[in-house]
Write a protein that holds these residues in place. Structure first.
Motif, PDB file in Angstrom:
ATOM      1  N   ASP A   4       3.618   1.858  -8.898  1.00  0.00           N
ATOM      2  CA  ASP A   4       3.685   2.244  -7.488  1.00  0.00           C
ATOM      3  C   ASP A   4       4.459   3.548  -7.309  1.00  0.00           C
ATOM      4  OD1 ASP A   4       2.457  -0.180  -6.272  1.00  0.00           O
ATOM      5  OD2 ASP A   4       4.169  -1.160  -7.215  1.00  0.00           O
ATOM      6  N   ASP A  45      -2.290  10.224 -10.027  1.00  0.00           N
ATOM      7  CA  ASP A  45      -1.946  10.449  -8.624  1.00  0.00           C
ATOM      8  C   ASP A  45      -2.544   9.408  -7.675  1.00  0.00           C
ATOM      9  OD1 ASP A  45      -0.695  12.254  -6.581  1.00  0.00           O
ATOM     10  OD2 ASP A  45      -2.775  12.379  -5.915  1.00  0.00           O
ATOM     11  N   THR A  58      -0.578   6.237  -7.576  1.00  0.00           N
ATOM     12  CA  THR A  58       0.854   6.382  -7.304  1.00  0.00           C
ATOM     13  C   THR A  58       1.090   6.527  -5.807  1.00  0.00           C
ATOM     14  OG1 THR A  58       1.162   7.484  -9.445  1.00  0.00           O
ATOM     15  CG2 THR A  58       2.913   7.750  -7.810  1.00  0.00           C
ATOM     16  N   SER A  59       1.945   5.669  -5.259  1.00  0.00           N
ATOM     17  CA  SER A  59       2.219   5.742  -3.821  1.00  0.00           C
ATOM     18  C   SER A  59       3.383   6.671  -3.508  1.00  0.00           C
ATOM     19  CB  SER A  59       2.510   4.346  -3.262  1.00  0.00           C
ATOM     20  OG  SER A  59       3.631   3.766  -3.909  1.00  0.00           O
ATOM     21  N   SER A  60       4.348   6.794  -4.446  1.00  0.00           N
ATOM     22  CA  SER A  60       5.528   7.625  -4.188  1.00  0.00           C
ATOM     23  C   SER A  60       5.982   8.321  -5.467  1.00  0.00           C
ATOM     24  CB  SER A  60       6.690   6.777  -3.652  1.00  0.00           C
ATOM     25  OG  SER A  60       6.357   6.155  -2.438  1.00  0.00           O
ATOM     26  N   TYR A  61       6.610   9.486  -5.268  1.00  0.00           N
ATOM     27  CA  TYR A  61       7.213  10.227  -6.374  1.00  0.00           C
ATOM     28  C   TYR A  61       8.705  10.373  -6.116  1.00  0.00           C
ATOM     29  CZ  TYR A  61       2.499  11.508  -7.844  1.00  0.00           C
ATOM     30  OH  TYR A  61       1.193  11.469  -8.269  1.00  0.00           O
ATOM     31  N   ARG A  63       6.135  10.844   0.923  1.00  0.00           N
ATOM     32  CA  ARG A  63       5.605  10.400  -0.368  1.00  0.00           C
ATOM     33  C   ARG A  63       6.457  10.894  -1.532  1.00  0.00           C
ATOM     34  NH1 ARG A  63       0.068  11.961  -3.505  1.00  0.00           N
ATOM     35  NH2 ARG A  63      -0.153  10.020  -4.687  1.00  0.00           N
TER      36      ARG A  63
END
Length: 256
Positions: A124, A150, A153-156, A207
């Motif tokens: 995630d 990408d 993936t919800s957040s970096y 994000r």
């Protein structure tokens, strides 16, 4: 009158069932007291989170996963601080490096990653950290791998000069960000379209969350826990870690 009597007898079994089966309240998943049940609404006496009905909690019980990308020369506290925060908050953290071979953090700590980029599962949240960040930032294979994840993936999340890795992957373009205080100008050159701030613990773009150097990663991680699980959960983790420096909302949140 007959209609009211019919309605009464139809509802009677449910009324009796409800009396014999009062609602059970639990904490939202926080990792510390998830198994404790309560018979009255209110707040958890252990972590301070607002109790919710057990049936509502079961709708959101999936454990969030966080991929920590590590490399030779990564700063110890950059990843160890957030790892403590996220693991105690109930997230599933796993480590990835380009290869599964042991890597050396700051020339001191040997780390054996859980996965290589060839077999790492999706997560995630994707997290990167500072140190000898050019090892990853200047590796086209690693950058392509980050970009390929990408959609899943919800957040970096980046700490210190880990922001350069996200920048190389094109994830900081046109965002407001931060990094290690001695690298502000260099990150601005590396990502000209970004606005790089100094003297801020973290910047949350929704994000993408970037933090300042080293210990600031703990603040950014606590902010992310607060964002996903509530302020009480973050406060509980900070108290557990005896991190007295934690001040909620001390970073910058960009409203889009």
């Amino acid at each position: 009158m007959k209609q009211w009597l019919l309605l009464f007898f139809l509802c009677l079994p449910f009324t009796i069932w409800a009396q014999n089966n009062p609602p059970v309240y639990v904490c939202p998943p926080c990792g510390a007291c998830d198994t404790i049940s309560f018979h009255q609404p209110g707040t958890c006496p252990h972590c301070g989170m607002t109790l919710i009905k057990k049936e509502d909690a079961t709708l959101n019980t999936r454990t969030m996963t966080i991929c920590f990308y590590l490399y030779d020369g990564v700063e110890i506290l950059d990843f160890a601080g957030p790892m403590e925060v996220f693991s105690y908050a109930g997230f599933k953290v796993f480590t990835v490096s380009k290869k599964k071979a042991p890597l050396l953090s700051q020339g001191i700590l040997k780390v054996i990653p859980d996965y290589s980029i060839a077999d790492a599962p999706p997560a995630d949240i994707f997290a990167v950290f500072g140190g000898d960040d050019e090892v990853a930032a200047n590796d086209p294979e690693v950058i392509r791998w980050i970009q390929s994840r990408d959609k899943a993936t919800s957040s970096y999340f980046s700490v210190c000069t880990g922001a350069f890795i996200l920048g190389k992957a094109g994830l900081l373009d046109h965002l407001t960000v931060t990094t290690f205080h001695k690298s502000i100008a260099n990150l601005q050159k590396a990502v000209p379209s970004a606005k790089v701030l100094e003297k801020v613990r973290y910047v949350d773009n929704g994000r993408v969350i970037t933090t300042a150097g080293i210990s600031a990663g703990i603040d950014g991680a606590l902010h992310l826990v607060s964002k996903l699980k509530g302020p009480a959960a973050a406060a509980m983790v900070a108290q557990h870690m005896e991190y007295d420096k934690y001040v909620p909302e001390q970073g910058m949140v960009i409203v889009h």
